[in-house]
Design a protein around this motif. Structure first.
Motif, PDB file in Angstrom:
ATOM      1  N   ALA A 896      47.568 -14.950  18.558  1.00 39.54           N
ATOM      2  CA  ALA A 896      47.896 -13.563  18.899  1.00 39.54           C
ATOM      3  C   ALA A 896      48.411 -13.465  20.328  1.00 39.54           C
ATOM      4  O   ALA A 896      49.353 -12.698  20.624  1.00 39.54           O
ATOM      5  N   ARG A 897      47.835 -14.243  21.228  1.00 32.50           N
ATOM      6  CA  ARG A 897      48.251 -14.224  22.622  1.00 32.50           C
ATOM      7  C   ARG A 897      49.693 -14.735  22.759  1.00 32.50           C
ATOM      8  O   ARG A 897      50.505 -14.183  23.515  1.00 32.50           O
ATOM      9  N   GLN A 898      50.013 -15.797  22.011  1.00 33.28           N
ATOM     10  CA  GLN A 898      51.382 -16.337  22.040  1.00 33.28           C
ATOM     11  C   GLN A 898      52.388 -15.307  21.516  1.00 33.28           C
ATOM     12  O   GLN A 898      53.482 -15.141  22.060  1.00 33.28           O
ATOM     13  N   GLU A 899      52.004 -14.596  20.465  1.00 32.79           N
ATOM     14  CA  GLU A 899      52.900 -13.589  19.907  1.00 32.79           C
ATOM     15  C   GLU A 899      53.108 -12.437  20.896  1.00 32.79           C
ATOM     16  O   GLU A 899      54.206 -11.885  21.011  1.00 32.79           O
ATOM     17  N   LEU A 900      52.029 -12.060  21.590  1.00 33.79           N
ATOM     18  CA  LEU A 900      52.165 -11.001  22.586  1.00 33.79           C
ATOM     19  C   LEU A 900      53.125 -11.421  23.695  1.00 33.79           C
ATOM     20  O   LEU A 900      53.965 -10.634  24.161  1.00 33.79           O
ATOM     21  N   ARG A 901      52.980 -12.666  24.146  1.00 36.05           N
ATOM     22  CA  ARG A 901      53.895 -13.150  25.185  1.00 36.05           C
ATOM     23  C   ARG A 901      55.338 -13.142  24.675  1.00 36.05           C
ATOM     24  O   ARG A 901      56.270 -12.793  25.405  1.00 36.05           O
ATOM     25  N   ALA A 902      55.502 -13.552  23.424  1.00 39.31           N
ATOM     26  CA  ALA A 902      56.847 -13.556  22.849  1.00 39.31           C
ATOM     27  C   ALA A 902      57.416 -12.143  22.723  1.00 39.31           C
ATOM     28  O   ALA A 902      58.645 -11.947  22.725  1.00 39.31           O
ATOM     29  N   SER A 903      56.508 -11.155  22.641  1.00 37.48           N
ATOM     30  CA  SER A 903      56.970  -9.762  22.541  1.00 37.48           C
ATOM     31  C   SER A 903      57.277  -9.175  23.903  1.00 37.48           C
ATOM     32  O   SER A 903      57.707  -8.017  24.003  1.00 37.48           O
ATOM     33  N   GLY A 904      57.009  -9.968  24.959  1.00 32.36           N
ATOM     34  CA  GLY A 904      57.307  -9.505  26.304  1.00 32.36           C
ATOM     35  C   GLY A 904      56.113  -8.979  27.062  1.00 32.36           C
ATOM     36  O   GLY A 904      56.261  -8.436  28.155  1.00 32.36           O
ATOM     37  N   GLU A 905      54.923  -9.118  26.531  1.00 36.29           N
ATOM     38  CA  GLU A 905      53.722  -8.633  27.212  1.00 36.29           C
ATOM     39  C   GLU A 905      52.863  -9.815  27.620  1.00 36.29           C
ATOM     40  O   GLU A 905      52.662 -10.759  26.841  1.00 36.29           O
ATOM     41  N   THR A 906      52.343  -9.759  28.856  1.00 40.66           N
ATOM     42  CA  THR A 906      51.465 -10.826  29.354  1.00 40.66           C
ATOM     43  C   THR A 906      50.056 -10.586  28.846  1.00 40.66           C
ATOM     44  O   THR A 906      49.512  -9.488  28.975  1.00 40.66           O
ATOM     45  N   ALA A 907      49.465 -11.611  28.270  1.00 37.28           N
ATOM     46  CA  ALA A 907      48.095 -11.494  27.739  1.00 37.28           C
ATOM     47  C   ALA A 907      47.240 -12.566  28.395  1.00 37.28           C
ATOM     48  O   ALA A 907      47.490 -13.759  28.240  1.00 37.28           O
ATOM     49  N   ARG A 908      46.272 -12.118  29.164  1.00 38.62           N
ATOM     50  CA  ARG A 908      45.365 -13.075  29.814  1.00 38.62           C
ATOM     51  C   ARG A 908      44.290 -13.534  28.835  1.00 38.62           C
ATOM     52  O   ARG A 908      43.911 -12.811  27.909  1.00 38.62           O
ATOM     53  N   ARG A 909      43.792 -14.728  29.064  1.00 33.14           N
ATOM     54  CA  ARG A 909      42.718 -15.250  28.220  1.00 33.14           C
ATOM     55  C   ARG A 909      41.457 -14.442  28.479  1.00 33.14           C
ATOM     56  O   ARG A 909      41.083 -14.161  29.605  1.00 33.14           O
ATOM     57  N   GLY A 910      40.781 -14.076  27.394  1.00 32.26           N
ATOM     58  CA  GLY A 910      39.565 -13.287  27.508  1.00 32.26           C
ATOM     59  C   GLY A 910      38.403 -14.108  28.032  1.00 32.26           C
ATOM     60  O   GLY A 910      38.471 -15.333  28.159  1.00 32.26           O
ATOM     61  N   ASN A 911      37.331 -13.423  28.364  1.00 31.47           N
ATOM     62  CA  ASN A 911      36.145 -14.063  28.945  1.00 31.47           C
ATOM     63  C   ASN A 911      35.043 -14.311  27.933  1.00 31.47           C
ATOM     64  O   ASN A 911      33.976 -14.776  28.295  1.00 31.47           O
ATOM     65  N   ASP A 912      35.293 -13.950  26.665  1.00 30.55           N
ATOM     66  CA  ASP A 912      34.207 -13.995  25.697  1.00 30.55           C
ATOM     67  C   ASP A 912      34.094 -15.333  24.991  1.00 30.55           C
ATOM     68  O   ASP A 912      33.196 -15.525  24.189  1.00 30.55           O
ATOM     69  N   LEU A 913      35.044 -16.220  25.245  1.00 28.82           N
ATOM     70  CA  LEU A 913      35.018 -17.483  24.526  1.00 28.82           C
ATOM     71  C   LEU A 913      34.298 -18.519  25.372  1.00 28.82           C
ATOM     72  O   LEU A 913      34.827 -19.033  26.334  1.00 28.82           O
ATOM     73  N   VAL A 914      33.058 -18.806  25.022  1.00 31.13           N
ATOM     74  CA  VAL A 914      32.210 -19.683  25.824  1.00 31.13           C
ATOM     75  C   VAL A 914      31.734 -20.834  24.955  1.00 31.13           C
ATOM     76  O   VAL A 914      31.303 -20.637  23.837  1.00 31.13           O
ATOM     77  N   ALA A 915      31.832 -22.024  25.474  1.00 31.65           N
ATOM     78  CA  ALA A 915      31.311 -23.184  24.734  1.00 31.65           C
ATOM     79  C   ALA A 915      30.230 -23.855  25.563  1.00 31.65           C
ATOM     80  O   ALA A 915      30.382 -24.038  26.763  1.00 31.65           O
ATOM     81  N   THR A 916      29.155 -24.181  24.941  1.00 31.69           N
ATOM     82  CA  THR A 916      28.070 -24.879  25.619  1.00 31.69           C
ATOM     83  C   THR A 916      27.664 -26.059  24.765  1.00 31.69           C
ATOM     84  O   THR A 916      28.181 -26.274  23.679  1.00 31.69           O
ATOM     85  N   GLU A 917      26.716 -26.819  25.287  1.00 32.05           N
ATOM     86  CA  GLU A 917      26.220 -27.980  24.544  1.00 32.05           C
ATOM     87  C   GLU A 917      24.774 -27.763  24.115  1.00 32.05           C
ATOM     88  O   GLU A 917      23.958 -28.682  24.124  1.00 32.05           O
ATOM     89  N   LEU A 918      24.443 -26.539  23.755  1.00 30.91           N
ATOM     90  CA  LEU A 918      23.090 -26.274  23.276  1.00 30.91           C
ATOM     91  C   LEU A 918      22.888 -26.940  21.922  1.00 30.91           C
ATOM     92  O   LEU A 918      23.779 -26.932  21.068  1.00 30.91           O
ATOM     93  N   THR A 919      21.708 -27.498  21.722  1.00 27.05           N
ATOM     94  CA  THR A 919      21.354 -28.025  20.411  1.00 27.05           C
ATOM     95  C   THR A 919      21.131 -26.852  19.465  1.00 27.05           C
ATOM     96  O   THR A 919      20.962 -25.704  19.894  1.00 27.05           O
ATOM     97  N   PRO A 920      21.103 -27.095  18.139  1.00 23.14           N
ATOM     98  CA  PRO A 920      20.831 -25.986  17.212  1.00 23.14           C
ATOM     99  C   PRO A 920      19.525 -25.260  17.523  1.00 23.14           C
ATOM    100  O   PRO A 920      19.478 -24.027  17.471  1.00 23.14           O
TER     101      PRO A 920
END
Length: 976
Positions: A896-920
């Motif tokens: 979606a971000r790539q499509e927005l850029r292609a449409s002429g709008e700048t889309a910054r990466r959101g802050n909600d995507l977090v990866a950790t190494e927690l065990t289950p």
């Protein structure tokens, strides 16, 4: 999914013997030794060492016996000391000591206790005659700690009191006893580290074995060590999996020579020593006993040795020879001791008096060295092989006489269960009084959570019952208890036997239902369906209302894939309920009609029937089968909001009742609809909790369902761990292939997860998606299947799948289904594509399936941009990006971000995507803490101790770079 969860987990449980006489209480107190004189410890270090020397008579002769048996045991002593030292430092564990009889396991345990300082030492042992007495060994172990019950959750404390016969309440789900055991040990360990020693674990009563194994596998972060000792090849109900094993073999030649020299003053010829070592394999007890049994001439080599015997038989023969040299009265008393290994002198002397044996016989038995009476009237035989030798050599008549005398001696005492089993062993034919005593013992066992003991008592009562119908009733009760104990094979065997004798058709129907439940949950769904149809048909002429509920159940099974050419159509087994029927029967009728319509793909009929059933109120006391299937029916229509509401209600009721099986059931079913609606964090939390429950409670057969859900969530999110999630699922499927009604869902979810892996070619992804056969699973993956068919240039499959979806949408009227139809029509192209996109979004507005809506917005934005309408494309693309970021769907968000850029709008990466190494485990604990649960509440949810939760929290803080639960709760993203 279990349409109606099989019996087990939630049934009331059984009871341990009362152990209320003062002498037994004294014995139990003596068995808890605190090396520092703490609150739990009952005797001083000096007194405890005296007790150690005293009880060691069962291993050697007097104080020197232990020293002799421990020759050559440096390796084993070091390993045991390491377990104890690690527990002191907060790294708890359980160790299993395994070896032949007489190899010195008990001596090693005694040495470990005698050399352990600064710890609370608790001890118990399995007693062969206590197999039918639930929680007997656990009661002995924990009795000195019961003053700490107010420090554990109330429900667990109440369950322990009920299990130990200290209250008249039902245990409920006996997993509360298991968790209470763990938490009670943990509470005691807050003062001093705990060492729990369990000798002869192969003879533990089944309920105690289950509770102690549960605790032994959950000692991470606890200052607790549990050491079990079992015989080789005689684990009984004790399951050694997941425990560290320390095998104890024979001693080496040097230690063997020293042991032999310890026993006799006569020089022993080198050849004799070599032959003794070869005959015994270095077994210390064998060396000691066989050496003592030889004459001076044989030891010196002047006379030949007797014919060689196998080790156990040889030692037993040595004991038996000594026994037969005693006066007849002493032999009778020893037979009584062998028949009742409770260790109570008062019981033994009472029984002896009833068959004319006086107190002098006890002196003679003691002088023989085969028996010892310690302080407090505690009687021990020299070794378990003494018991097996004497009891095995007695005639059946003398054994029955001994058991009758023991039963008479226990009359009027609190030991009702022990008396019942002595009575059962005293007869060889039908006896109504004995049957009544066994019935009472079985019912007490059931209330206390000792389902194995209840099954044994009802089975023995059935053997002594003349009337076939009454025998069938008892066998049916025994079968249900076996299933509740997690022993479905025994339950099936008993149910089949009961069916042979059952005459009453409603009893036969009940037996068949139990058989069907066992079969669809552990064997064949098709066979289980056939048997349930048979149960419904059997009941129909005699109880049409009951038959209607059973027919509904059969139809529900069929709606999840069950088939049988030998079974009638469930809809034909009973007539529809009349106009004056009560709400429960009307609901059963509507569900029966709805499930039957699902089989025929008659979605309009199914939807109408299900909605009528949902709109008909029934009370909480209605048959659970109705409540379960009202919730299950939502999955056929994809009625997500209703599914979440009904399964959450089930979950709350299950949590209130601490019914573990229903908790797992509601968690996994509730997670399915949350995957569809995009509540992925909640779905993952539910699935992780189910995984931990399955692992913590050894419910291995259920674990593939939540693992499949986690694999799908990871794949939909584009999680870097998605391949590992899928691999874990595939391994679990190999080890535990899914059974019953969850099989179609598990297989469907696993193929969906495989198809959604990053980089999978469209043709391969389509192959996976086409393997999904169950309609409920096909609806979940419908958009993926059709989009993938388009990318794979399979117009034929595209049109086939679209027509299937349109038929469902037209019949069911579900908004999400119409939205999916228009979405798929739009991506096929054509002049009306934009109109289909707009209609899809209109339908999405009436549905709670956010991921599907965002995918339509993304596809619509791509369509508009490709048609040079970049400004128009930005609105749906922005909305799609916002949803994907909130879901943590990285691959779709990037698209979606790539499509927005292609449409002429700048889309910054959101802050909600977090990866950790927690065990289950860490991820699940973090999620529950973020919900505001205390450590104690989290521990109760996951069936671990609060200390284990604290242990994991410290690791979570370190990995996340935070220092408190306040910071964890305040995190704006899900750390998992």
């Amino acid at each position: 999914m279990e349409i109606s969860p099989p019996p087990g987990g939630g049934r009331p449980g059984e009871q341990a013997p009362s152990f209320s006489d003062s002498r037994t209480q004294q014995t139990c107190r003596l068995h808890a030794v605190s090396r520092t004189g703490g609150e739990v410890g009952a005797i001083s270090t000096t007194a405890s060492r005296a007790l150690t020397r005293l009880t060691d008579v069962s291993i050697g002769e007097g104080v020197s016996g232990m020293t002799e048996v421990l020759r050559g045991r440096e390796r084993e002593q070091a390993a045991l000391a390491d377990v104890v030292d690690r527990a002191r430092s907060g790294h708890g564990s359980a160790l299993l000591l395994q070896g032949q009889p007489g190899v010195g396991k008990s001596a090693l345990l005694e040495h470990t206790i005698a050399t352990t300082d600064g710890m609370v030492v608790l001890r118990t042992r399995g007693v062969e005659s206590e197999a039918p007495l639930p929680f007997a060994a656990l009661h002995r172990l924990l009795r000195p700690t019961l003053s700490h019950l107010d420090r554990i959750p109330t429900r667990q404390a109440d369950a322990l009191r009920a299990a130990f016969g200290e209250s008249s309440d039902d245990v409920g789900d006996r997993h509360l006893v298991f968790l209470g055991t763990l938490n009670l040990l943990s509470a005691v360990a807050e003062g001093e580290p705990v060492l729990a020693v369990v000798d002869d674990a192969h003879w533990l009563d089944d309920a105690s074995a289950a509770a102690l194994q549960f605790a032994g596998r959950r000692l991470e972060g606890e200052p607790i060590a549990i050491i079990f000792a079992v015989r080789d090849n005689e684990t009984g109900q004790f399951d050694p999996r997941d425990l560290t094993l320390l095998s104890v073999g024979g001693v080496d030649e040097t230690a063997a020579v020293a042991l032999i020299a310890d026993q006799v003053d006569t020089p022993v010829a080198e050849g004799v020593r070599a032959e003794l070592l070869e005959a015994t394999g270095g077994n210390p007890l064998g060396l000691v006993e066989l050496t003592r049994a030889l004459s001076q001439a044989q030891l010196s080599g002047a006379e030949p040795l007797p014919e060689r015997l196998p080790l156990t038989a040889g030692v037993e023969r040595a004991f038996l020879d000594r026994y037969r040299r005693l006066p007849e009265a002493a032999q009778t008393l020893l037979l009584l001791a062998a028949a009742d290994d409770s260790g109570r002198v008062v019981t033994l002397t009472r029984a002896a008096a009833r068959i004319g044996v006086g107190p002098e016989a006890l002196d003679a038995a003691e002088e023989s060295g085969l028996l010892n009476v310690g302080d407090g009237g505690v009687l021990t035989l020299r070794h378990p092989l003494v018991r097996s030798a004497i009891y095995g050599a007695a005639t059946s008549g003398r054994r029955r006489q001994a058991h009758r005398a023991l039963a008479d001696a226990l009359a009027g005492t609190p030991d009702e269960d022990r008396r019942a089993w002595h009575l059962a062993a005293s007869v060889d034919g039908p006896d109504e009084a004995v049957v009544a005593a066994l019935d009472d013992a079985a019912e007490r066992a059931r209330r206390r959570g000792g389902h194995e003991a209840a099954s044994s008592a009802w089975t023995r009562a059935a053997e002594l019952t003349v009337d076939p119908q009454e025998r069938a009733v008892r066998l049916f009760a025994a079968a249900g208890a076996s299933v509740a104990a997690g022993q479905p094979a025994d339950g099936d065997r008993l149910a089949r036997t009961a069916l042979v004798d059952a005459i009453d058709p409603l009893l036969r129907s009940d037996i068949l239902l139990l058989q069907g439940q066992i079969e669809w949950n552990t064997g064949s769904l098709d066979d289980g369906y056939r048997i349930v149809c048979q149960a419904a048909s059997t009941a129909a002429p005699h109880d049409p209302e009951r038959a209607r509920i059973l027919a509904m159940l059969a139809a529900a099974l069929a709606s999840f894939g069950a088939r049988s050419v030998d079974a009638p159509d469930p809809a034909t087994i009973t007539s529809p309920p009349g106009a004056d029927a009560g709400p429960e029967q009307r609901v059963a009728g509507w569900l029966l009609q709805g499930f039957s319509a699902v089989l025929r793909d008659e979605w309009a009929t199914a939807a109408d029937a299900f909605r009528r059933a949902w709109d008909t109120p029934i009370g909480p006391d209605a048959p659970p089968m109705l409540h379960h299937n009202l919730a299950i029916a939502t999955m056929h229509l994809g009625d997500d909001d209703r599914a979440i509401a009904l399964h959450d209600l089930q979950l709350q009721r299950a949590r209130d009742a601490s019914a573990v099986n229903m908790i797992e059931h509601a968690l996994t079913r509730g997670a399915v609809s949350r995957i569809a609606t995009g509540a992925w964090a909640d779905a993952a939390s539910y699935a992780e909790e189910a995984v931990l429950l399955d692992r913590n409670l050894a419910l291995d057969e259920l674990i593939t369902f939540p693992l499949a859900q986690l694999a799908v969530i990871a794949a939909l999110r584009g999680d870097p761990q998605a391949p590992q999630r899928l691999q874990a699922l595939e391994q679990a499927l190999e080890q535990h292939p899914p059974h019953g009604t969850i099989a179609g869902l598990v297989i469907g979810l696993s193929h969906w997860a495989a198809a959604r892996q990053a980089g999978v070619a469209p043709a391969r992804a389509l192959h996976h998606l086409e393997q999904i056969k169950l309609p409920a699973a096909r609806w979940l993956s419908a958009i993926d299947r059709i989009e993938t068919a388009v990318r794979a240039d399979r117009r034929d499959l595209t049109e086939k799948s679209l027509e299937e979806l349109r038929t469902f949408a037209d019949g069911s009227g579900m908004a999400w289904a119409w939205a999916a139809v228009h979405h798929c029509e739009a991506i096929l192209g054509g002049a009306d594509a934009e109109e289909h996109f707009r209609q899809a979004l209109d339908w999405h507005a009436r549905s709670s399936r956010l991921p599907a809506k965002a995918r339509t917005q993304l596809a619509f934005g791509e369509y508009l941009r490709r048609h040079r309408r970049r400004t128009d494309a930005r609105v749906p693309l922005r909305e799609a990006l916002e949803t994907f970021e909130s879901l943590g769907a990285t691959l779709w968000a990037d698209r979606a971000r790539q499509e927005l850029r292609a449409s002429g709008e700048t889309a910054r990466r959101g802050n909600d995507l977090v990866a950790t190494e927690l065990t289950p485990s860490e991820a699940q604990i973090a999620a529950l803490v973020r919900q505001g649960l205390s450590n104690k509440d989290v521990a109760g949810r996951l069936f671990v101790s609060p200390r284990t939760v604290d242990f994991h929290l410290r690791n979570i803080y370190t990995k996340l770079g935070i220092t408190s639960r306040t910071e964890l709760v305040a995190m704006t993203s899900d750390p998992a």
